[in-house]
Motif scaffolding. Structure first.
Motif, PDB file in Angstrom:
ATOM      1  N   MET A 199       1.976  18.092 -18.508  1.00 50.09           N
ATOM      2  CA  MET A 199       1.015  19.118 -18.913  1.00 50.09           C
ATOM      3  C   MET A 199       1.683  20.486 -19.020  1.00 50.09           C
ATOM      4  SD  MET A 199      -2.342  17.995 -16.684  1.00 50.09           S
ATOM      5  CE  MET A 199      -3.288  19.389 -17.300  1.00 50.09           C
ATOM      6  N   GLU A 200       2.614  20.776 -18.100  1.00 52.31           N
ATOM      7  CA  GLU A 200       3.321  22.048 -18.144  1.00 52.31           C
ATOM      8  C   GLU A 200       4.219  22.129 -19.370  1.00 52.31           C
ATOM      9  OE1 GLU A 200       4.593  25.824 -17.012  1.00 52.31           O
ATOM     10  OE2 GLU A 200       2.900  24.602 -16.348  1.00 52.31           O
ATOM     11  N   LEU A 201       4.867  21.020 -19.713  1.00 52.08           N
ATOM     12  CA  LEU A 201       5.723  20.985 -20.897  1.00 52.08           C
ATOM     13  C   LEU A 201       4.910  21.195 -22.168  1.00 52.08           C
ATOM     14  CD1 LEU A 201       8.516  20.547 -22.128  1.00 52.08           C
ATOM     15  CD2 LEU A 201       8.059  18.086 -22.112  1.00 52.08           C
ATOM     16  N   GLU A 202       3.758  20.536 -22.242  1.00 53.96           N
ATOM     17  CA  GLU A 202       2.896  20.703 -23.410  1.00 53.96           C
ATOM     18  C   GLU A 202       2.408  22.142 -23.524  1.00 53.96           C
ATOM     19  OE1 GLU A 202      -0.202  17.879 -22.957  1.00 53.96           O
ATOM     20  OE2 GLU A 202       1.049  16.146 -23.495  1.00 53.96           O
ATOM     21  N   ARG A 203       2.108  22.749 -22.401  1.00 52.02           N
ATOM     22  CA  ARG A 203       1.656  24.137 -22.419  1.00 52.02           C
ATOM     23  C   ARG A 203       2.762  25.066 -22.941  1.00 52.02           C
ATOM     24  NH1 ARG A 203       1.695  28.486 -19.079  1.00 52.02           N
ATOM     25  NH2 ARG A 203       2.943  27.369 -17.525  1.00 52.02           N
ATOM     26  N   LYS A 204       4.006  24.834 -22.500  1.00 47.18           N
ATOM     27  CA  LYS A 204       5.116  25.658 -22.974  1.00 47.18           C
ATOM     28  C   LYS A 204       5.363  25.456 -24.468  1.00 47.18           C
ATOM     29  CE  LYS A 204       7.611  25.941 -18.572  1.00 47.18           C
ATOM     30  NZ  LYS A 204       8.861  25.603 -17.852  1.00 47.18           N
ATOM     31  N   GLU A 205       5.226  24.196 -24.910  1.00 47.17           N
ATOM     32  CA  GLU A 205       5.433  23.920 -26.336  1.00 47.17           C
ATOM     33  C   GLU A 205       4.370  24.610 -27.183  1.00 47.17           C
ATOM     34  OE1 GLU A 205       5.457  19.707 -26.559  1.00 47.17           O
ATOM     35  OE2 GLU A 205       7.563  19.509 -25.957  1.00 47.17           O
ATOM     36  N   VAL A 244       0.837  -1.205   0.000  1.00 47.62           N
ATOM     37  CA  VAL A 244       0.000   0.000   0.000  1.00 47.62           C
ATOM     38  C   VAL A 244       0.867   1.249   0.000  1.00 47.62           C
ATOM     39  CG1 VAL A 244      -1.613   1.366   1.389  1.00 47.62           C
ATOM     40  CG2 VAL A 244      -2.004  -1.078   1.066  1.00 47.62           C
ATOM     41  N   ARG A 245       1.924   1.229   0.819  1.00 52.79           N
ATOM     42  CA  ARG A 245       2.815   2.389   0.891  1.00 52.79           C
ATOM     43  C   ARG A 245       3.492   2.627  -0.447  1.00 52.79           C
ATOM     44  NH1 ARG A 245       7.766   3.289   5.230  1.00 52.79           N
ATOM     45  NH2 ARG A 245       8.482   5.292   4.403  1.00 52.79           N
ATOM     46  N   SER A 246       3.969   1.542  -1.076  1.00 55.78           N
ATOM     47  CA  SER A 246       4.636   1.683  -2.373  1.00 55.78           C
ATOM     48  C   SER A 246       3.670   2.201  -3.423  1.00 55.78           C
ATOM     49  CB  SER A 246       5.202   0.327  -2.815  1.00 55.78           C
ATOM     50  OG  SER A 246       6.169  -0.134  -1.885  1.00 55.78           O
ATOM     51  N   LYS A 247       2.441   1.712  -3.389  1.00 55.80           N
ATOM     52  CA  LYS A 247       1.446   2.164  -4.355  1.00 55.80           C
ATOM     53  C   LYS A 247       1.105   3.632  -4.119  1.00 55.80           C
ATOM     54  CE  LYS A 247      -3.047   1.011  -6.280  1.00 55.80           C
ATOM     55  NZ  LYS A 247      -4.195   0.069  -6.248  1.00 55.80           N
ATOM     56  N   PHE A 248       1.017   4.013  -2.851  1.00 51.04           N
ATOM     57  CA  PHE A 248       0.720   5.400  -2.495  1.00 51.04           C
ATOM     58  C   PHE A 248       1.800   6.333  -3.041  1.00 51.04           C
ATOM     59  CE2 PHE A 248       0.935   8.990   0.482  1.00 51.04           C
ATOM     60  CZ  PHE A 248      -0.383   9.406   0.467  1.00 51.04           C
ATOM     61  N   GLU A 249       3.067   5.948  -2.829  1.00 51.22           N
ATOM     62  CA  GLU A 249       4.173   6.759  -3.323  1.00 51.22           C
ATOM     63  C   GLU A 249       4.205   6.784  -4.852  1.00 51.22           C
ATOM     64  OE1 GLU A 249       7.487   4.920  -1.474  1.00 51.22           O
ATOM     65  OE2 GLU A 249       7.180   5.906   0.477  1.00 51.22           O
ATOM     66  N   ALA A 250       3.878   5.650  -5.477  1.00 53.00           N
ATOM     67  CA  ALA A 250       3.869   5.596  -6.944  1.00 53.00           C
ATOM     68  C   ALA A 250       2.794   6.507  -7.511  1.00 53.00           C
ATOM     69  CB  ALA A 250       3.637   4.150  -7.400  1.00 53.00           C
ATOM     70  N   GLU A 251       1.661   6.567  -6.839  1.00 51.46           N
ATOM     71  CA  GLU A 251       0.581   7.436  -7.315  1.00 51.46           C
ATOM     72  C   GLU A 251       0.975   8.906  -7.214  1.00 51.46           C
ATOM     73  OE1 GLU A 251      -2.648   6.191  -4.889  1.00 51.46           O
ATOM     74  OE2 GLU A 251      -3.367   4.709  -6.330  1.00 51.46           O
ATOM     75  N   ILE A 252       1.694   9.252  -6.145  1.00 47.37           N
ATOM     76  CA  ILE A 252       2.164  10.637  -5.998  1.00 47.37           C
ATOM     77  C   ILE A 252       3.131  10.985  -7.121  1.00 47.37           C
ATOM     78  CG2 ILE A 252       3.514  12.197  -4.551  1.00 47.37           C
ATOM     79  CD1 ILE A 252       2.375  10.849  -2.124  1.00 47.37           C
ATOM     80  N   ARG A 253       4.064  10.062  -7.396  1.00 48.01           N
ATOM     81  CA  ARG A 253       5.023  10.304  -8.492  1.00 48.01           C
ATOM     82  C   ARG A 253       4.304  10.429  -9.830  1.00 48.01           C
ATOM     83  NH1 ARG A 253       8.109   6.415  -5.644  1.00 48.01           N
ATOM     84  NH2 ARG A 253       7.405   4.784  -7.104  1.00 48.01           N
ATOM     85  N   GLU A 254       3.282   9.598 -10.032  1.00 44.85           N
ATOM     86  CA  GLU A 254       2.534   9.649 -11.281  1.00 44.85           C
ATOM     87  C   GLU A 254       1.819  10.989 -11.430  1.00 44.85           C
ATOM     88  OE1 GLU A 254      -1.002   7.152 -13.602  1.00 44.85           O
ATOM     89  OE2 GLU A 254      -0.117   6.388 -11.745  1.00 44.85           O
ATOM     90  N   GLU A 255       1.254  11.485 -10.328  1.00 41.84           N
ATOM     91  CA  GLU A 255       0.589  12.787 -10.372  1.00 41.84           C
ATOM     92  C   GLU A 255       1.585  13.901 -10.684  1.00 41.84           C
ATOM     93  OE1 GLU A 255      -1.379  13.352  -6.705  1.00 41.84           O
ATOM     94  OE2 GLU A 255      -2.902  11.828  -7.070  1.00 41.84           O
ATOM     95  N   GLN A 256       2.783  13.814 -10.089  1.00 41.78           N
ATOM     96  CA  GLN A 256       3.808  14.824 -10.356  1.00 41.78           C
ATOM     97  C   GLN A 256       4.271  14.776 -11.799  1.00 41.78           C
ATOM     98  OE1 GLN A 256       6.721  13.794  -7.393  1.00 41.78           O
ATOM     99  NE2 GLN A 256       5.739  14.995  -5.781  1.00 41.78           N
ATOM    100  N   GLU A 257       4.438  13.566 -12.336  1.00 38.03           N
ATOM    101  CA  GLU A 257       4.857  13.428 -13.736  1.00 38.03           C
ATOM    102  C   GLU A 257       3.784  13.973 -14.682  1.00 38.03           C
ATOM    103  OE1 GLU A 257       7.688  12.527 -15.013  1.00 38.03           O
ATOM    104  OE2 GLU A 257       8.580  12.210 -13.034  1.00 38.03           O
ATOM    105  N   GLU A 258       2.516  13.746 -14.321  1.00 40.84           N
ATOM    106  CA  GLU A 258       1.425  14.247 -15.152  1.00 40.84           C
ATOM    107  C   GLU A 258       1.417  15.773 -15.175  1.00 40.84           C
ATOM    108  OE1 GLU A 258      -1.906  14.226 -17.622  1.00 40.84           O
ATOM    109  OE2 GLU A 258      -0.495  12.633 -17.074  1.00 40.84           O
TER     110      GLU A 258
END
Length: 232
Positions: free
Chosen positions: A212-218, A194-208
């Motif tokens: 989105m910020e990169l696409e906006r700049k492009e 559960v802890r690993s999944k929780f941390e993975a979800e946070i990383r996934e949200e940060q990557e998303e």
């Protein structure tokens, strides 16, 4: 007995009680009067008496007011993923039409009608009562999450209104954490998962967010380049 008469009687009792002599140290602890016993008959008068006695005790300094606990759904409801909790939060806010942080009887009535499982007035009251831990007659966000916890744990009856709410909400509440563990070692393994999944979800949200910020700049750079072409 009306609340005004009860308050007047309590005030008369306080006025007629003799003042206790001043003591210090251990004597003060020994001779301090015990707090008034709580009412047990559960009627409105007894409940008011208990509340008035508690207020008097707080005013006299013999009782401390209750401290509000900070509620964090991600740490308290570890059996659910961040996405599940966010989906439940969105649903709660959607039906909290008063925007007061609670779902009252009428808001719950509207919710069940929207979900296609209308309930009687008594049925709605029973739904609230089943998870209403503070007995205020409405659902807080935490109490709302308790519905899905109990559904995931198989603690709700199939024909109950709460089970209908959990089933029709389109939120997957399958157990993913330590709730279904049968022994200590399995619980430990699943807790780490559960802890690993929780941390993975946070990383996934940060990557998303980064994507989105990169696409906006492009898009902005492409627009500026196109603008400069037309303006030159």
């Amino acid at each position: 007995m009306s609340s005004e008469e009860l308050a007047l009687k309590l005030q008369r009792r306080l006025d007629t009680e003799p003042e206790s002599p001043v003591h210090t140290g251990a004597d003060e602890e020994k001779e301090r009067p015990a707090p008034a016993p709580a009412a047990v008959n559960g009627d409105a008068t007894s409940e008011l008496t208990e509340k008035l006695n508690r207020r008097l005790d707080i005013h006299d300094g013999t009782t401390k007011p209750k401290q509000m606990k900070v509620f964090n759904p991600y740490t308290e409801f570890k059996e659910f993923s961040r996405k599940q909790i966010k989906d439940m939060e969105k649903m709660f806010k959607r039906f909290d039409s008063g925007k007061d942080g609670f779902i009252d009887l009428m808001e719950l009535k509207l919710m069940m009608e929207k979900l296609g499982a209308p309930q009687t007035h008594l049925g709605l009251k029973n739904m609230i009562k089943e998870v209403d831990e503070d007995y205020d007659g409405k659902l807080s966000y935490r109490e709302f999450l308790l519905i899905f916890r109990r559904a995931a744990a198989g603690e709700l009856q199939e024909e109950s209104g709460l089970m209908a709410l959990a089933r029709l909400s389109e939120i997957d509440v399958s157990t993913e954490g330590v709730l279904g563990a049968r022994d200590f070692f399995e619980a430990k393994v699943q807790a780490l998962s559960v802890r690993s999944k929780f941390e993975a979800e946070i990383r996934e949200e940060q990557e998303e967010k980064k994507r989105m910020e990169l696409e906006r700049k492009e898009r902005r750079a492409a627009f500026k380049e196109l603008q400069s072409t037309f303006c030159s």
